[in-house]
Write an enzyme that holds these catalytic residues in place. Structure first.
Site, mmCIF file in Angstrom:
data_model
loop_
_atom_site.group_PDB
_atom_site.id
_atom_site.type_symbol
_atom_site.label_atom_id
_atom_site.label_comp_id
_atom_site.label_asym_id
_atom_site.label_seq_id
_atom_site.Cartn_x
_atom_site.Cartn_y
_atom_site.Cartn_z
ATOM 1 N N ASP A 89 -1.283 7.982 -5.690
ATOM 2 C CA ASP A 89 -0.742 6.678 -5.339
ATOM 3 C C ASP A 89 0.108 6.215 -6.520
ATOM 4 O OD1 ASP A 89 -0.457 4.213 -3.916
ATOM 5 O OD2 ASP A 89 -1.998 3.338 -5.204
ATOM 6 N N MET A 90 0.889 5.206 -6.320
ATOM 7 C CA MET A 90 1.730 4.720 -7.417
ATOM 8 C C MET A 90 1.215 3.403 -7.987
ATOM 9 S SD MET A 90 5.500 5.924 -6.295
ATOM 10 C CE MET A 90 6.135 5.392 -7.859
ATOM 11 N N ASP A 91 1.376 2.325 -7.253
ATOM 12 C CA ASP A 91 0.993 1.012 -7.764
ATOM 13 C C ASP A 91 -0.506 0.937 -8.031
ATOM 14 O OD1 ASP A 91 3.560 -0.526 -7.672
ATOM 15 O OD2 ASP A 91 3.466 0.120 -5.583
ATOM 16 N N THR A 114 2.894 6.479 -1.355
ATOM 17 C CA THR A 114 3.158 5.080 -1.645
ATOM 18 C C THR A 114 3.557 4.313 -0.397
ATOM 19 O OG1 THR A 114 4.537 3.599 -2.995
ATOM 20 C CG2 THR A 114 5.556 5.646 -2.258
ATOM 21 N N GLY A 115 3.434 3.032 -0.476
ATOM 22 C CA GLY A 115 3.934 2.158 0.577
ATOM 23 C C GLY A 115 5.424 1.928 0.450
#
Length: 101
Positions: A8-10, A42-43
């Site tokens: 994931d990123m954030d 990611t979103g």
């Protein structure tokens, strides 16, 4: 045997300044060196990822838009895309407008 590492990123790959730490980039390179495929999940949409993609030159795949997109970075090509229709957007907005959010 692990063949793929998805991150994931954030709140995971990115620090509070929305940057990838050098330690993380080194770990990603180490995974690539070991023959693992590393992908971003990611979103975010692809347009928002340009700077991050440039920092990970061996990155090949991104799962973006909250899973609605699978993107091949090297080929600059959508492998899979599932957008919602305009009708569905209107239905969602009609419900949401009445909610206290």
């Amino acid at each position: 045997m692990i063949k793929l590492i998805a991150t994931d990123m954030d709140g995971t790959l990115l620090d509070s300044n929305k940057e990838i730490k050098q330690e993380s980039l080194k770990a990603i390179d180490k995974a690539f060196d070991a023959g693992k495929e590393v992908i971003l999940c990611t979103g975010r949409c692809i347009a928002e990822l340009k700077d991050y993609i440039e920092q990970i030159p061996r990155l090949r795949y991104v799962v973006g838009t909250s899973g609605a997109l699978v993107y091949d970075v090297k080929e600059d090509n959508e492998i899979y895309m599932q957008a919602i229709s305009i009708e569905q957007v209107h239905e969602i907005l009609e419900v949401a407008i009445h909610l206290p959010v």
